[in-house]
Design a protein around this motif. Structure first.
Motif, PDB file in Angstrom:
ATOM      1  N   UNK A 147      46.987  41.381  42.892  1.00 67.05           N
ATOM      2  CA  UNK A 147      46.538  40.363  44.240  1.00 67.05           C
ATOM      3  C   UNK A 147      45.721  39.502  43.794  1.00 67.05           C
ATOM      4  N   UNK A 148      45.917  38.323  43.810  1.00 69.00           N
ATOM      5  CA  UNK A 148      45.148  37.070  43.229  1.00 69.00           C
ATOM      6  C   UNK A 148      43.819  37.044  44.182  1.00 69.00           C
ATOM      7  N   UNK A 149      44.379  37.324  45.603  1.00 69.85           N
ATOM      8  CA  UNK A 149      43.508  36.974  46.742  1.00 69.85           C
ATOM      9  C   UNK A 149      41.917  37.888  46.629  1.00 69.85           C
ATOM     10  N   UNK A 150      42.172  39.308  46.095  1.00 71.83           N
ATOM     11  CA  UNK A 150      41.379  40.039  46.363  1.00 71.83           C
ATOM     12  C   UNK A 150      40.694  40.607  44.870  1.00 71.83           C
ATOM     13  N   UNK A 151      39.394  39.853  44.802  1.00 77.43           N
ATOM     14  CA  UNK A 151      38.733  40.277  43.513  1.00 77.43           C
ATOM     15  C   UNK A 151      38.867  41.460  43.034  1.00 77.43           C
ATOM     16  N   UNK A 152      38.989  42.593  43.824  1.00 74.21           N
ATOM     17  CA  UNK A 152      38.818  44.306  43.401  1.00 74.21           C
ATOM     18  C   UNK A 152      39.829  44.392  42.363  1.00 74.21           C
ATOM     19  N   UNK A 153      40.907  43.492  42.476  1.00 72.05           N
ATOM     20  CA  UNK A 153      42.127  43.635  41.548  1.00 72.05           C
ATOM     21  C   UNK A 153      42.178  42.858  40.410  1.00 72.05           C
ATOM     22  N   UNK A 154      40.917  42.283  39.882  1.00 73.25           N
ATOM     23  CA  UNK A 154      40.896  41.267  38.854  1.00 73.25           C
ATOM     24  C   UNK A 154      41.503  41.925  37.592  1.00 73.25           C
ATOM     25  N   UNK A 155      41.077  43.366  37.381  1.00 72.05           N
ATOM     26  CA  UNK A 155      41.674  43.756  36.017  1.00 72.05           C
ATOM     27  C   UNK A 155      43.231  43.770  36.145  1.00 72.05           C
ATOM     28  N   UNK A 156      43.695  44.091  37.259  1.00 73.64           N
ATOM     29  CA  UNK A 156      45.238  44.265  37.334  1.00 73.64           C
ATOM     30  C   UNK A 156      45.803  42.918  37.097  1.00 73.64           C
ATOM     31  N   UNK A 157      45.222  41.727  37.703  1.00 70.86           N
ATOM     32  CA  UNK A 157      45.802  40.590  37.498  1.00 70.86           C
ATOM     33  C   UNK A 157      45.943  40.226  36.148  1.00 70.86           C
ATOM     34  N   UNK A 158      44.790  40.338  35.392  1.00 74.27           N
ATOM     35  CA  UNK A 158      44.572  39.911  34.144  1.00 74.27           C
ATOM     36  C   UNK A 158      45.783  40.846  32.993  1.00 74.27           C
ATOM     37  N   UNK A 159      45.636  42.249  33.642  1.00 75.16           N
ATOM     38  CA  UNK A 159      46.854  43.142  32.899  1.00 75.16           C
ATOM     39  C   UNK A 159      48.244  42.560  33.076  1.00 75.16           C
ATOM     40  N   UNK A 160      48.422  42.017  34.116  1.00 71.74           N
ATOM     41  CA  UNK A 160      49.645  41.576  34.345  1.00 71.74           C
ATOM     42  C   UNK A 160      50.039  40.332  33.341  1.00 71.74           C
ATOM     43  N   UNK A 161      49.145  39.605  33.303  1.00 73.89           N
ATOM     44  CA  UNK A 161      49.400  38.292  32.354  1.00 73.89           C
ATOM     45  C   UNK A 161      49.664  38.873  30.987  1.00 73.89           C
ATOM     46  N   UNK A 162      48.806  39.636  30.617  1.00 75.60           N
ATOM     47  CA  UNK A 162      49.215  40.518  29.110  1.00 75.60           C
ATOM     48  C   UNK A 162      50.609  40.853  29.096  1.00 75.60           C
ATOM     49  N   UNK A 163      51.105  41.639  30.289  1.00 72.95           N
ATOM     50  CA  UNK A 163      52.562  42.077  30.129  1.00 72.95           C
ATOM     51  C   UNK A 163      53.376  40.906  30.049  1.00 72.95           C
ATOM     52  N   UNK A 164      53.147  39.885  30.916  1.00 70.09           N
ATOM     53  CA  UNK A 164      54.280  38.983  30.908  1.00 70.09           C
ATOM     54  C   UNK A 164      54.230  38.211  29.589  1.00 70.09           C
ATOM     55  N   UNK A 165      53.164  38.053  28.980  1.00 73.34           N
ATOM     56  CA  UNK A 165      53.172  37.733  27.502  1.00 73.34           C
ATOM     57  C   UNK A 165      53.919  38.382  26.538  1.00 73.34           C
ATOM     58  N   UNK A 166      53.726  39.525  26.639  1.00 76.83           N
ATOM     59  CA  UNK A 166      54.319  40.762  25.634  1.00 76.83           C
ATOM     60  C   UNK A 166      55.970  40.436  25.968  1.00 76.83           C
ATOM     61  N   UNK A 167      56.255  40.439  27.269  1.00 81.09           N
ATOM     62  CA  UNK A 167      57.797  40.317  27.634  1.00 81.09           C
ATOM     63  C   UNK A 167      58.274  38.726  27.250  1.00 81.09           C
ATOM     64  N   UNK A 168      57.526  37.824  27.085  1.00 82.80           N
ATOM     65  CA  UNK A 168      58.122  36.514  26.728  1.00 82.80           C
ATOM     66  C   UNK A 168      58.267  36.574  25.291  1.00 82.80           C
ATOM     67  N   UNK A 169      57.525  37.223  24.561  1.00 79.36           N
ATOM     68  CA  UNK A 169      57.590  37.393  23.109  1.00 79.36           C
ATOM     69  C   UNK A 169      58.708  38.078  22.995  1.00 79.36           C
ATOM     70  N   UNK A 170      58.975  39.201  23.515  1.00 81.82           N
ATOM     71  CA  UNK A 170      60.164  40.296  23.086  1.00 81.82           C
ATOM     72  C   UNK A 170      61.610  39.379  23.512  1.00 81.82           C
ATOM     73  N   UNK A 171      61.414  38.476  24.416  1.00 77.75           N
ATOM     74  CA  UNK A 171      62.693  37.494  25.064  1.00 77.75           C
ATOM     75  C   UNK A 171      62.925  36.620  24.004  1.00 77.75           C
TER      76      UNK A 171
END
Ligand code: BES
Ligand code: MN
Ligand code: MN
Length: 462
Positions: free
Chosen positions: A28-52
């Motif tokens: 959730x980009x609007x809520x700073x309480x989820x900062x870690x999760x937003x950053x983690x999502x970016x990492x997962x997307x990176x891995x998935x793009x590499x695998x693809x």
């Protein structure tokens, strides 16, 4: 294309499970309480793009959330498709209206989706639609059928205005150079009526504040003798539309593009049932600007809506009080040629000018963006049209959408390329609402259609 449906069939489960894993992260980009999760999502997307099969994937830091960039350049002489999507999602509230937790995706059958739909925040907007592109990429690279170069740019701040992406695009023109931009972040008319989005509305979002007396007052002792900010604000807001539901801000319509009779007649050909529309929303009548149909009102006409309003006592029971202040958040959806900054200024000037004596009014601009229209005779549109024809057996209908993706007009301005909006969502998917979902049919059909776009785009570019 060779055996795309076989490939999907063989990897169906995994394609779904990978998306479900992505949906479990509350980005959730609007809520700073989820900062870690937003950053983690970016990492997962990176891995998935590499695998693809992307050769080079990086996390590009910005002043806000990072942009995931990936590419596979096979031949400099071949065309390049730039895929844009977003990995951030809207806040899920009101939570109590969800039938299952927003970040614990479940597959449920519905009347419209007898084969099942994924219920989760971001299922359609935009993780599900973005991930179709990652899986289409996987298919093309694993079966040696990638016909051109690909660049991915997946951001994490779309739902909060993409301001850092705008800077990134301006600073990375060479890196992002492409022949066409491909986005799946919109919808289609129906499961059996494919359409390509040819327009998006612009947006101006403002917050207004009305201040009356220097403190909250007893509504008996002072009521009737002092301007009540809530009464004033609601009256001011009501005056922004006339009896025909036209917006009363001077100059608001000056630059609005008027469609010709022929264009409106063409639009009216798209299948639409007013009865079904009303039924789906449990309303007994539609509403809007005189002289326009429902589909025109929500796509080619500008609007002004209160998105939130507050002030005074809203707790349990009654409190007799005249609040010192009242507030509202207002969005204006704009159409091509209306400039969002100019409209914001017109709003500000007008709203301040209609303030009665006894209150102070402040208008605070939030964010905004320009609208977008794209022609249907471009190579990109034709390639998309052929791709849909192959998988749906029908030529898709061009359709202007009422939603906004403000970065699209900036792409055209900075990167000088057209965007093709191949959306696979449905209006009933409840994006931004409780119980957002995305049909499994739509997900797999998207994965099947996207590689054909690459094929036809490359062929037509020769
Ligand atoms: N994907 C939507 C926009 C959309 C949805 C366009 C369906 C057309 C059809 C996007 O994520 C979105 O929600 N955009 C915002 C604007 C943004 C500045 C927050 C919107 O339209 O409210
Ligand atoms: Mn979106
Ligand atoms: Mn959205």
């Amino acid at each position: 294309m060779n055996n795309i449906s076989t490939y999907i069939g063989e990897h169906k489960e995994r394609f779904l499970n990978e998306l479900l894993d992505l949906l479990k992260i509350p980005s959730i980009s609007a809520d700073s309480a989820y900062k870690k999760d937003v950053l983690h999502t970016a990492d997962v997307v990176k891995t998935r793009l590499e695998e693809a099969g992307c050769d080079h994937v990086e996390i590009c830091e910005t002043a806000g959330y990072p942009i995931v960039y990936g590419e596979k350049i096979i031949d400099k002489n071949l065309p390049t498709v730039l895929v844009y999507g977003h990995y951030d999602v809207q806040p899920p509230d009101p939570l109590n209206l969800w039938n299952s937790p927003p970040f614990e995706p479940v597959i449920k059958k519905t009347e419209l989706h007898p084969e099942g739909a994924i219920f989760a925040r971001g299922a359609c907007d935009d993780k599900g639609q973005m991930y179709m592109h990652v899986k289409a990429m996987e298919f093309m690279t694993k079966t040696n059928q990638l016909p051109c170069n690909v660049k991915f740019m997946i951001e994490g701040e779309e739902e909060v205005g993409s301001s850092n992406l705008a800077i990134f695009v301006k600073n990375n023109q060479e890196k992002l150079k492409n022949d066409v931009i491909l986005i799946s972040d919109t919808g289609m008319i129906a499961k059996d009526v494919p359409s390509i989005t040819t327009g998006l509305r612009g947006l101006s979002y403002v917050e207004v504040e009305v201040t009356g007396p220097n403190r909250d007052l007893h509504s008996g002792l002072y009521g009737g003798a002092v301007a009540n900010p809530i009464n004033v604000l609601t009256k001011m807001i009501a005056s922004l539309h006339d009896e025909n539901n036209h917006i009363t801000i001077p100059g608001f319509y000056d630059k609005v593009e008027e469609l010709s009779k022929e264009e409106r007649a063409e639009m009216a050909k798209a299948p639409f049932s007013l009865e079904a529309y009303k039924k789906s929303l449990d309303i007994d009548a539609v509403y809007g600007e005189a002289g326009y149909t429902t589909n025109e009102r929500n796509s080619i006409r500008p609007t002004l809506d209160v998105n939130g309003i507050w002030g005074g006592y809203t707790g349990e029971g009654a409190k007799t009080v005249i609040a010192s202040q009242a507030f509202a958040k207002i969005s204006m959806r704009l159409v091509p040629h209306q400039d969002w900054e100019e409209i914001t200024q017109l709003f500000k000037k007008h709203f301040e000018s209609i303030a009665p004596e006894g209150v102070k009014v402040e208008v605070k601009p939030h964010h905004g963006g320009q609208g977008y229209v794209t022609p249907i005779d471009s190579i990109g549109y034709q390639a998309a049209s052929k791709a849909y024809f192959d998988t749906f057996g029908k030529t898709p209908i061009p359709q202007r959408s009422g939603g906004s993706i403000p970065i699209v007009s900036l792409f055209e301005q900075e990167l000088k390329s057209k965007t093709i909006l191949m959306g696979f969502g449905l209006d009933s998917d409840a994006i931004h609402s409780p119980n957002e979902h995305f049909g499994l049919f739509n997900y797999y059909r998207g994965i099947e259609t996207i590689p054909l776009f690459y094929k036809y785009f490359t062929e037509l570019s020769k």
